[in-house]
Scaffold this motif. Structure first.
Motif, PDB file in Angstrom:
ATOM      1  N   GLU A 117       0.847  -1.184   0.000  1.00  0.00           N
ATOM      2  CA  GLU A 117       0.000   0.000   0.000  1.00  0.00           C
ATOM      3  C   GLU A 117       0.883   1.234   0.000  1.00  0.00           C
ATOM      4  O   GLU A 117       1.975   1.235   0.584  1.00  0.00           O
ATOM      5  N   THR A 118       0.387   2.287  -0.597  1.00  0.00           N
ATOM      6  CA  THR A 118       1.139   3.530  -0.705  1.00  0.00           C
ATOM      7  C   THR A 118       1.570   4.018   0.671  1.00  0.00           C
ATOM      8  O   THR A 118       0.783   4.004   1.616  1.00  0.00           O
ATOM      9  N   ALA A 119       2.827   4.431   0.778  1.00  0.00           N
ATOM     10  CA  ALA A 119       3.413   4.996   2.002  1.00  0.00           C
ATOM     11  C   ALA A 119       3.526   3.986   3.145  1.00  0.00           C
ATOM     12  O   ALA A 119       3.742   4.384   4.292  1.00  0.00           O
ATOM     13  N   LYS A 120       3.377   2.717   2.829  1.00  0.00           N
ATOM     14  CA  LYS A 120       3.557   1.683   3.857  1.00  0.00           C
ATOM     15  C   LYS A 120       4.619   0.681   3.421  1.00  0.00           C
ATOM     16  O   LYS A 120       5.088   0.709   2.281  1.00  0.00           O
ATOM     17  N   SER A 121       4.989  -0.208   4.330  1.00  0.00           N
ATOM     18  CA  SER A 121       5.928  -1.282   3.983  1.00  0.00           C
ATOM     19  C   SER A 121       5.205  -2.371   3.216  1.00  0.00           C
ATOM     20  O   SER A 121       4.037  -2.653   3.498  1.00  0.00           O
ATOM     21  N   PRO A 122       5.864  -3.001   2.254  1.00  0.00           N
ATOM     22  CA  PRO A 122       5.261  -4.181   1.634  1.00  0.00           C
ATOM     23  C   PRO A 122       4.925  -5.218   2.704  1.00  0.00           C
ATOM     24  O   PRO A 122       5.716  -5.466   3.613  1.00  0.00           O
ATOM     25  N   GLU A 123       3.740  -5.799   2.559  1.00  0.00           N
ATOM     26  CA  GLU A 123       3.264  -6.768   3.540  1.00  0.00           C
ATOM     27  C   GLU A 123       3.277  -8.158   2.919  1.00  0.00           C
ATOM     28  O   GLU A 123       2.730  -8.356   1.818  1.00  0.00           O
ATOM     29  N   ALA A 124       3.887  -9.110   3.604  1.00  0.00           N
ATOM     30  CA  ALA A 124       3.942 -10.472   3.079  1.00  0.00           C
ATOM     31  C   ALA A 124       2.555 -11.097   3.101  1.00  0.00           C
ATOM     32  O   ALA A 124       1.846 -11.027   4.112  1.00  0.00           O
ATOM     33  N   LEU A 125       2.160 -11.714   1.979  1.00  0.00           N
ATOM     34  CA  LEU A 125       0.880 -12.405   1.900  1.00  0.00           C
ATOM     35  C   LEU A 125       1.089 -13.922   1.978  1.00  0.00           C
ATOM     36  O   LEU A 125       0.518 -14.591   2.833  1.00  0.00           O
ATOM     37  N   PHE A 126       1.864 -14.444   1.049  1.00  0.00           N
ATOM     38  CA  PHE A 126       2.039 -15.891   0.981  1.00  0.00           C
ATOM     39  C   PHE A 126       3.471 -16.248   0.583  1.00  0.00           C
ATOM     40  O   PHE A 126       4.128 -15.508  -0.125  1.00  0.00           O
ATOM     41  N   VAL A 127       3.897 -17.426   1.034  1.00  0.00           N
ATOM     42  CA  VAL A 127       5.092 -18.080   0.506  1.00  0.00           C
ATOM     43  C   VAL A 127       4.635 -19.452   0.029  1.00  0.00           C
ATOM     44  O   VAL A 127       4.008 -20.199   0.786  1.00  0.00           O
ATOM     45  N   MET A 128       4.909 -19.741  -1.232  1.00  0.00           N
ATOM     46  CA  MET A 128       4.432 -20.991  -1.819  1.00  0.00           C
ATOM     47  C   MET A 128       5.605 -21.754  -2.397  1.00  0.00           C
ATOM     48  O   MET A 128       6.505 -21.149  -2.999  1.00  0.00           O
ATOM     49  N   THR A 129       5.577 -23.060  -2.202  1.00  0.00           N
ATOM     50  CA  THR A 129       6.719 -23.845  -2.654  1.00  0.00           C
ATOM     51  C   THR A 129       6.336 -25.034  -3.534  1.00  0.00           C
ATOM     52  O   THR A 129       7.112 -25.426  -4.401  1.00  0.00           O
ATOM     53  N   LEU A 130       5.191 -25.629  -3.314  1.00  0.00           N
ATOM     54  CA  LEU A 130       4.861 -26.879  -4.005  1.00  0.00           C
ATOM     55  C   LEU A 130       3.926 -26.660  -5.191  1.00  0.00           C
ATOM     56  O   LEU A 130       2.984 -25.866  -5.112  1.00  0.00           O
ATOM     57  N   ASN A 131       4.153 -27.409  -6.249  1.00  0.00           N
ATOM     58  CA  ASN A 131       3.263 -27.349  -7.398  1.00  0.00           C
ATOM     59  C   ASN A 131       1.856 -27.721  -6.954  1.00  0.00           C
ATOM     60  O   ASN A 131       1.665 -28.714  -6.246  1.00  0.00           O
ATOM     61  N   GLY A 132       0.888 -26.916  -7.343  1.00  0.00           N
ATOM     62  CA  GLY A 132      -0.475 -27.183  -6.949  1.00  0.00           C
ATOM     63  C   GLY A 132      -0.871 -26.550  -5.618  1.00  0.00           C
ATOM     64  O   GLY A 132      -2.019 -26.629  -5.195  1.00  0.00           O
ATOM     65  N   ASP A 133       0.123 -25.921  -4.975  1.00  0.00           N
ATOM     66  CA  ASP A 133      -0.144 -25.225  -3.706  1.00  0.00           C
ATOM     67  C   ASP A 133      -1.295 -24.239  -3.881  1.00  0.00           C
ATOM     68  O   ASP A 133      -1.424 -23.593  -4.919  1.00  0.00           O
ATOM     69  N   GLU A 134      -2.117 -24.150  -2.851  1.00  0.00           N
ATOM     70  CA  GLU A 134      -3.154 -23.130  -2.819  1.00  0.00           C
ATOM     71  C   GLU A 134      -3.156 -22.567  -1.404  1.00  0.00           C
ATOM     72  O   GLU A 134      -3.235 -23.312  -0.433  1.00  0.00           O
ATOM     73  N   LYS A 135      -3.057 -21.239  -1.327  1.00  0.00           N
ATOM     74  CA  LYS A 135      -3.027 -20.600  -0.009  1.00  0.00           C
ATOM     75  C   LYS A 135      -4.160 -19.583   0.048  1.00  0.00           C
ATOM     76  O   LYS A 135      -4.550 -19.008  -0.967  1.00  0.00           O
ATOM     77  N   LYS A 136      -4.656 -19.353   1.280  1.00  0.00           N
ATOM     78  CA  LYS A 136      -5.767 -18.426   1.439  1.00  0.00           C
ATOM     79  C   LYS A 136      -5.564 -17.589   2.689  1.00  0.00           C
ATOM     80  O   LYS A 136      -5.103 -18.081   3.733  1.00  0.00           O
ATOM     81  N   LYS A 137      -5.909 -16.303   2.562  1.00  0.00           N
ATOM     82  CA  LYS A 137      -5.847 -15.386   3.700  1.00  0.00           C
ATOM     83  C   LYS A 137      -7.032 -14.455   3.574  1.00  0.00           C
ATOM     84  O   LYS A 137      -7.013 -13.498   2.798  1.00  0.00           O
ATOM     85  N   GLY A 138      -8.091 -14.780   4.316  1.00  0.00           N
ATOM     86  CA  GLY A 138      -9.303 -13.966   4.205  1.00  0.00           C
ATOM     87  C   GLY A 138      -9.903 -14.087   2.821  1.00  0.00           C
ATOM     88  O   GLY A 138     -10.183 -15.189   2.350  1.00  0.00           O
ATOM     89  N   ARG A 139     -10.077 -12.956   2.142  1.00  0.00           N
ATOM     90  CA  ARG A 139     -10.666 -12.963   0.792  1.00  0.00           C
ATOM     91  C   ARG A 139      -9.626 -13.148  -0.303  1.00  0.00           C
ATOM     92  O   ARG A 139      -9.965 -13.172  -1.479  1.00  0.00           O
ATOM     93  N   ILE A 140      -8.389 -13.260   0.071  1.00  0.00           N
ATOM     94  CA  ILE A 140      -7.298 -13.378  -0.908  1.00  0.00           C
ATOM     95  C   ILE A 140      -6.793 -14.813  -0.941  1.00  0.00           C
ATOM     96  O   ILE A 140      -6.585 -15.430   0.114  1.00  0.00           O
ATOM     97  N   SER A 141      -6.626 -15.334  -2.128  1.00  0.00           N
ATOM     98  CA  SER A 141      -6.069 -16.677  -2.270  1.00  0.00           C
ATOM     99  C   SER A 141      -5.089 -16.692  -3.436  1.00  0.00           C
ATOM    100  O   SER A 141      -5.101 -15.794  -4.290  1.00  0.00           O
ATOM    101  N   ALA A 142      -4.231 -17.695  -3.450  1.00  0.00           N
ATOM    102  CA  ALA A 142      -3.237 -17.808  -4.509  1.00  0.00           C
ATOM    103  C   ALA A 142      -3.026 -19.268  -4.848  1.00  0.00           C
ATOM    104  O   ALA A 142      -3.151 -20.141  -3.986  1.00  0.00           O
TER     105      ALA A 142
END
Lengths: 112, 117
Positions: free
Chosen positions: A39-64
């Motif tokens: 976000e503007t004027a803030k530090s980058p915030e870590a969302l996910f770290v993914m390593t495995l093929n097919g990985d799916e991660k979720k945090k609230g309304r955000i998924s990857a």
């Protein structure tokens, strides 16, 4: 230096819309993929770290999801809110080193 | 979550002077710290990686004599831009990681905007 591409570069959506964007990276020597929200004027915030093929991660309304064989990751935001407005960065890491290579980011703007 | 501070948040200096930027991990010990630079409308570019107690490893094209990095403790790294010139004007941002694995999260500071007149 890895070639990391993010698309689209920018995105305007209405509040409540769901959206997704893409991170493409070389599939060879893949080790991990990081997603950040900046976000503007803030530090980058870590969302996910993914390593495995097919990985799916979720945090609230955000998924990857992650496809290491074809070299891409998708980030999804369900029911976008104005506070989701930010630049979303992806960064893969390879066996070659322990550094991250950042993509150019996707700038998301959510209109109320 | 882990917090990284960076000081100053912005600095304006005259050409030829040196500027020091501090990066601190406030609530964890940072084995490794990274310094990035971002030009307008471009992505974060890694300048150097520093491990506590070791000399920094600089990326290709980054002048180590111009960008001095010191990582003297597990909570502090400094970047000194020596004899700054207008082309050094940029956004500099640090990150810190608790361990040396690239699967570990890097926590970022808020960045420093450097303007060299």
């Amino acid at each position: 230096i890895l070639n990391v591409e993010q698309s689209p570069q920018s995105l305007h959506v209405q509040e409540g819309d769901s959206t997704n964007f893409t991170c493409s990276f070389p599939s060879s020597n893949f080790y991990a993929l990081h997603w950040y929200r900046w976000e503007t004027a803030k530090s980058p915030e870590a969302l996910f770290v993914m390593t495995l093929n097919g990985d799916e991660k979720k945090k609230g309304r955000i998924s990857a999801t992650l496809n290491t064989k074809e070299g891409y990751s998708y980030l999804y935001i369900k029911g976008s809110q104005p506070e989701d407005s930010a630049t979303y960065l992806c960064a893969p890491a390879t066996y070659a080193g322990n550094m991250l290579t950042f993509g150019g980011g996707t700038r998301l703007m959510v209109k109320p | 979550g882990a917090v990284v501070s960076q000081h100053p948040s912005w600095v304006i200096c005259k050409s030829g002077t040196s500027v020091k930027i501090e990066c601190r991990s406030l609530d964890f010990q940072a084995t490794t710290m990274f310094w990035y630079r971002q030009f307008p409308k471009q992505s974060l570019m890694l300048m150097a990686t520093s491990n506590e107690g070791s000399k920094a490893t600089y990326e290709q094209g980054v002048e180590k004599d111009k960008f001095l990095i010191n990582h003297a403790s597990l909570t502090l790294s400094t970047l000194t831009v020596t004899s700054a010139h207008p082309e050094d004007s940029s956004f500099y941002i640090c990150s810190a990681r608790g361990r040396r694995s690239s699967t570990d999260t890097q926590y970022f500071g808020p960045g420093t905007r450097l303007t060299v007149l």
